[in-house]
Structures are given as structure tokens and as C-alpha cells.
Write a protein that holds these residues in place. Structure first.
Motif, PDB file in Angstrom:
ATOM      1  N   ALA A 175      -7.211   6.780   7.801  1.00 47.38           N
ATOM      2  CA  ALA A 175      -7.370   6.582   6.365  1.00 47.38           C
ATOM      3  C   ALA A 175      -6.453   5.467   5.860  1.00 47.38           C
ATOM      4  CB  ALA A 175      -7.071   7.885   5.622  1.00 47.38           C
ATOM      5  N   VAL A 176      -5.216   5.438   6.351  1.00 47.50           N
ATOM      6  CA  VAL A 176      -4.264   4.427   5.883  1.00 47.50           C
ATOM      7  C   VAL A 176      -4.707   3.028   6.298  1.00 47.50           C
ATOM      8  CG1 VAL A 176      -1.914   3.570   6.106  1.00 47.50           C
ATOM      9  CG2 VAL A 176      -2.314   6.016   5.817  1.00 47.50           C
ATOM     10  N   PHE A 177      -5.030   2.855   7.559  1.00 46.36           N
ATOM     11  CA  PHE A 177      -5.420   1.518   8.011  1.00 46.36           C
ATOM     12  C   PHE A 177      -6.775   1.097   7.438  1.00 46.36           C
ATOM     13  CE2 PHE A 177      -2.537   1.386  12.000  1.00 46.36           C
ATOM     14  CZ  PHE A 177      -1.545   0.745  11.282  1.00 46.36           C
ATOM     15  N   LEU A 235      -5.093   7.987  -0.515  1.00 45.61           N
ATOM     16  CA  LEU A 235      -4.936   9.434  -0.656  1.00 45.61           C
ATOM     17  C   LEU A 235      -5.646  10.047   0.533  1.00 45.61           C
ATOM     18  CD1 LEU A 235      -5.723   9.704  -4.475  1.00 45.61           C
ATOM     19  CD2 LEU A 235      -3.531   9.215  -3.358  1.00 45.61           C
ATOM     20  N   ALA A 236      -4.865  10.555   1.496  1.00 46.97           N
ATOM     21  CA  ALA A 236      -5.393  10.797   2.827  1.00 46.97           C
ATOM     22  C   ALA A 236      -6.174  12.094   2.982  1.00 46.97           C
ATOM     23  CB  ALA A 236      -4.254  10.770   3.847  1.00 46.97           C
ATOM     24  N   ASP A 237      -6.144  12.976   1.984  1.00 51.21           N
ATOM     25  CA  ASP A 237      -6.824  14.255   2.132  1.00 51.21           C
ATOM     26  C   ASP A 237      -7.180  14.802   0.759  1.00 51.21           C
ATOM     27  OD1 ASP A 237      -4.391  15.779   1.199  1.00 51.21           O
ATOM     28  OD2 ASP A 237      -3.599  14.951   3.053  1.00 51.21           O
ATOM     29  N   GLU A 238      -7.992  15.870   0.738  1.00 46.12           N
ATOM     30  CA  GLU A 238      -8.487  16.403  -0.533  1.00 46.12           C
ATOM     31  C   GLU A 238      -7.371  17.006  -1.379  1.00 46.12           C
ATOM     32  OE1 GLU A 238     -11.519  15.892  -1.720  1.00 46.12           O
ATOM     33  OE2 GLU A 238     -11.757  14.689   0.112  1.00 46.12           O
ATOM     34  N   LEU A 239      -6.391  17.663  -0.757  1.00 45.86           N
ATOM     35  CA  LEU A 239      -5.261  18.193  -1.518  1.00 45.86           C
ATOM     36  C   LEU A 239      -4.536  17.084  -2.258  1.00 45.86           C
ATOM     37  CD1 LEU A 239      -3.205  20.390  -2.305  1.00 45.86           C
ATOM     38  CD2 LEU A 239      -2.012  19.900  -0.150  1.00 45.86           C
ATOM     39  N   THR A 240      -4.269  15.994  -1.576  1.00 47.27           N
ATOM     40  CA  THR A 240      -3.557  14.883  -2.197  1.00 47.27           C
ATOM     41  C   THR A 240      -4.374  14.287  -3.337  1.00 47.27           C
ATOM     42  OG1 THR A 240      -2.467  14.423  -0.094  1.00 47.27           O
ATOM     43  CG2 THR A 240      -2.446  12.670  -1.738  1.00 47.27           C
ATOM     44  N   VAL A 283       0.843  -1.192   0.000  1.00 45.11           N
ATOM     45  CA  VAL A 283       0.000   0.000   0.000  1.00 45.11           C
ATOM     46  C   VAL A 283       0.883   1.248   0.000  1.00 45.11           C
ATOM     47  CG1 VAL A 283      -1.816   1.268   1.226  1.00 45.11           C
ATOM     48  CG2 VAL A 283      -1.747  -1.243   1.325  1.00 45.11           C
ATOM     49  N   GLY A 284       0.619   2.146  -0.931  1.00 44.40           N
ATOM     50  CA  GLY A 284       1.254   3.457  -0.919  1.00 44.40           C
ATOM     51  C   GLY A 284       0.341   4.454  -0.235  1.00 44.40           C
ATOM     52  N   ALA A 285       0.863   5.155   0.771  1.00 39.10           N
ATOM     53  CA  ALA A 285       0.077   6.146   1.510  1.00 39.10           C
ATOM     54  C   ALA A 285       0.601   7.536   1.190  1.00 39.10           C
ATOM     55  CB  ALA A 285       0.162   5.882   3.006  1.00 39.10           C
ATOM     56  N   TYR A 286      -0.292   8.425   0.777  1.00 37.44           N
ATOM     57  CA  TYR A 286       0.088   9.767   0.322  1.00 37.44           C
ATOM     58  C   TYR A 286      -0.729  10.796   1.092  1.00 37.44           C
ATOM     59  CZ  TYR A 286       2.034   6.784  -3.207  1.00 37.44           C
ATOM     60  OH  TYR A 286       2.739   5.766  -3.833  1.00 37.44           O
ATOM     61  N   LEU A 287      -0.074  11.835   1.567  1.00 37.79           N
ATOM     62  CA  LEU A 287      -0.731  12.803   2.433  1.00 37.79           C
ATOM     63  C   LEU A 287      -0.096  14.169   2.294  1.00 37.79           C
ATOM     64  CD1 LEU A 287       0.985  12.510   5.819  1.00 37.79           C
ATOM     65  CD2 LEU A 287       0.962  10.481   4.369  1.00 37.79           C
ATOM     66  N   GLY A 288      -0.904  15.187   2.593  1.00 35.15           N
ATOM     67  CA  GLY A 288      -0.404  16.547   2.618  1.00 35.15           C
ATOM     68  C   GLY A 288       0.170  16.882   3.984  1.00 35.15           C
TER      69      GLY A 288
END
Length: 232
Positions: free
Chosen positions: A194-196, A207-212, A166-171
Motif C-alpha cells: 500500500a505504501v509503495f 491509509l493502509a487499512d480500513e481501521l486507519t 508521503v505520510g504512511a499510517y497503519l493499524g
């Protein structure tokens, strides 16, 4: 798809704000043991948490950690560092340090724990960044862009052996790394939830947030347009 219940989790960079939240939520979701890994581990006052000495950029340290924690079923590659300075004029030792910690480190850890993950049909989580897709953050962005690519290639290599990657991406997230940044920030709790959730739902990317989400969706635009939007 990997439920956290009953799993044995390794979290690198466990002393930091995001790492501490990964440890906490893994236990809340039913993990039976969490190895809390750091260069200088701290006491946790919880029998389910095992402090583990680990410098992700040191191959010998990674090998020792893998030998000391042979029962790991989920790896969270969370350790990272951010140093100021550009690619052209910044100190090269700072460039090298970020790439070794943020990119080489997760590769070393994944390789060392791969036998255990294959046996358990477990999971790897690589914590990257929205800066994987945005220029202007120097070596940090380079390292996270590399981690994006490495995550996708690792997923392909391990897919046939039942290991979820899993790739986790966040602002920006409210941790010590972003002290002094005057911008809206996620909380560590929001990001880790969000990641788990993504891990347990079988996702390849979180994609942990709206910006990302917006930046990820913009990758098809011409580079000049993306650069202009960033400058604006």
C-alpha cells in the motif's frame, strides 16, 4: 509521483519485520540499490543491499550515514520503538527515547538527506501510525502525532523543490513490535504494498487499512464522541 524503478532507497529500521519488507519490495519494484540501515546492520547476501550503521536518534550517526550514502533518492523513515508506560507516571527516559526515535529521528534523517533528495527530486516516506490520531498509547502516540504534523510541514517546505513527502499510517501489523497483541493485524507485505503503491501514484498520505481509514475520517467529530468510541 516517484517510481521505484532505478531508485536508490534508504530504509531505516531495516532489520525489523516492516523494514525487511520495505527492502524486499523496493528491489522487487526495480530499485537498483537499497541501503539497509540499522544500529546493528545484518548481512543480507545480496549485492544490491548495502548494510548501513545508523542510529536515527544520534545526530552524529545520521551525519555519517548521509556522508556514506550520498546517492540516496528515496528515504523511508521506518525506524521506531514502543515502550509501555503512561505520560504521567511512566519512566520519563522511556518517554524521551520514543520521541527521539519516532519523531526527532525522522527529522534528523530528512534534514541530513535533504540535499540529495533535492538534487534527485526524490521522495521521503514517514511511517507513522493510526495512533497518530488516537489517545491512550502514551509517548508512542505523542511521537506519532508529532510525526504526522512534521510530515505535513515537511511536505510544504519541500514541495517547491520537487521532493515528494508521503505520510504512511497503519493499524496493528504483524511484526515483533506487536507480539502479544491480541487483535486483527495487517501483514508487512500488505502495508508495504500500500505504501509503495501510494508513492508511485503520487499520494501525500497512505491509509493502509480500513481501521486507519475510519479513524482518519473521524477526526472531525467532537473529542468527547471520539473518546467514548475508543473506550467502547
Amino acid at each position: 509521483m516517484t517510481t521505484l524503478a532505478g531508485q536508490i532507497v534508504l530504509v531505516t529500521g531495516a532489520n525489523g519485520g516492516l523494514g525487511t519488507e520495505f527492502v524486499r519490495q523496493a528491489l522487487d519494484r526495480g530499485a537498483t540499490k537499497v541501503y539497509a540501515a540499522a544500529r546493528r546492520p545484518r548481512d543480507w547476501d545480496d549485492a544490491r543491499i548495502v548494510p548501513l550503521v545508523l542510529d536515527v536518534a544520534d545526530e552524529a550517526s545520521v551525519a555519517r550515514a548521509a556522508a556514506d550514502a550520498p546517492d540516496v533518492t528515496i528515504v523511508v523513515n521506518n525506524a521506531g520503538q514502543l515502550r509501555p508506560g503512561g505520560l504521567v507516571d511512566g519512566p520519563f527516559e522511556d518517554i524521551r527515547a520514543q520521541i527521539e526515535t519516532n519523531l526527532v529521528g525522522p527529522l534528523l534523517v530528512t534534514r541530513a538527506f535533504a540535499p540529495a533528495l533535492r538534487r534527485s527530486h526524490g521522495a521521503v516516506v514517514n511511517v507513522a501510525s493510526v495512533l497518530s490520531w488516537l489517545a491512550g498509547s502514551g509517548a508512542y502516540g505523542v511521537s506519532k502525532a508529532g510525526l504526522w504534523s512534521a510530515t505535513d510541514s515537511t511536505r510544504m517546505e519541500l514541495a517547491g523543490e520537487g521532493v515528494q513527502v508521503v505520510g504512511a499510517y497503519l493499524g496493528y501489523t504483524d511484526t515483533p513490535m506487536t507480539d502479544g497483541v491480541d487483535a486483527p493485524k495487517n501483514t508487512p507485505e500488505q502495508v508495504v504494498t500500500a505504501v509503495f503503491d501510494g508513492v508511485e501514484q503520487g499520494e501525500d498520505e497512505v491509509l493502509a487499512d480500513e481501521l486507519t481509514k475510519a479513524v482518519r475520517a473521524s477526526l472531525g467529530a467532537p473529542i468527547a464522541e471520539r473518546a467514548a468510541a475508543l473506550a467502547g
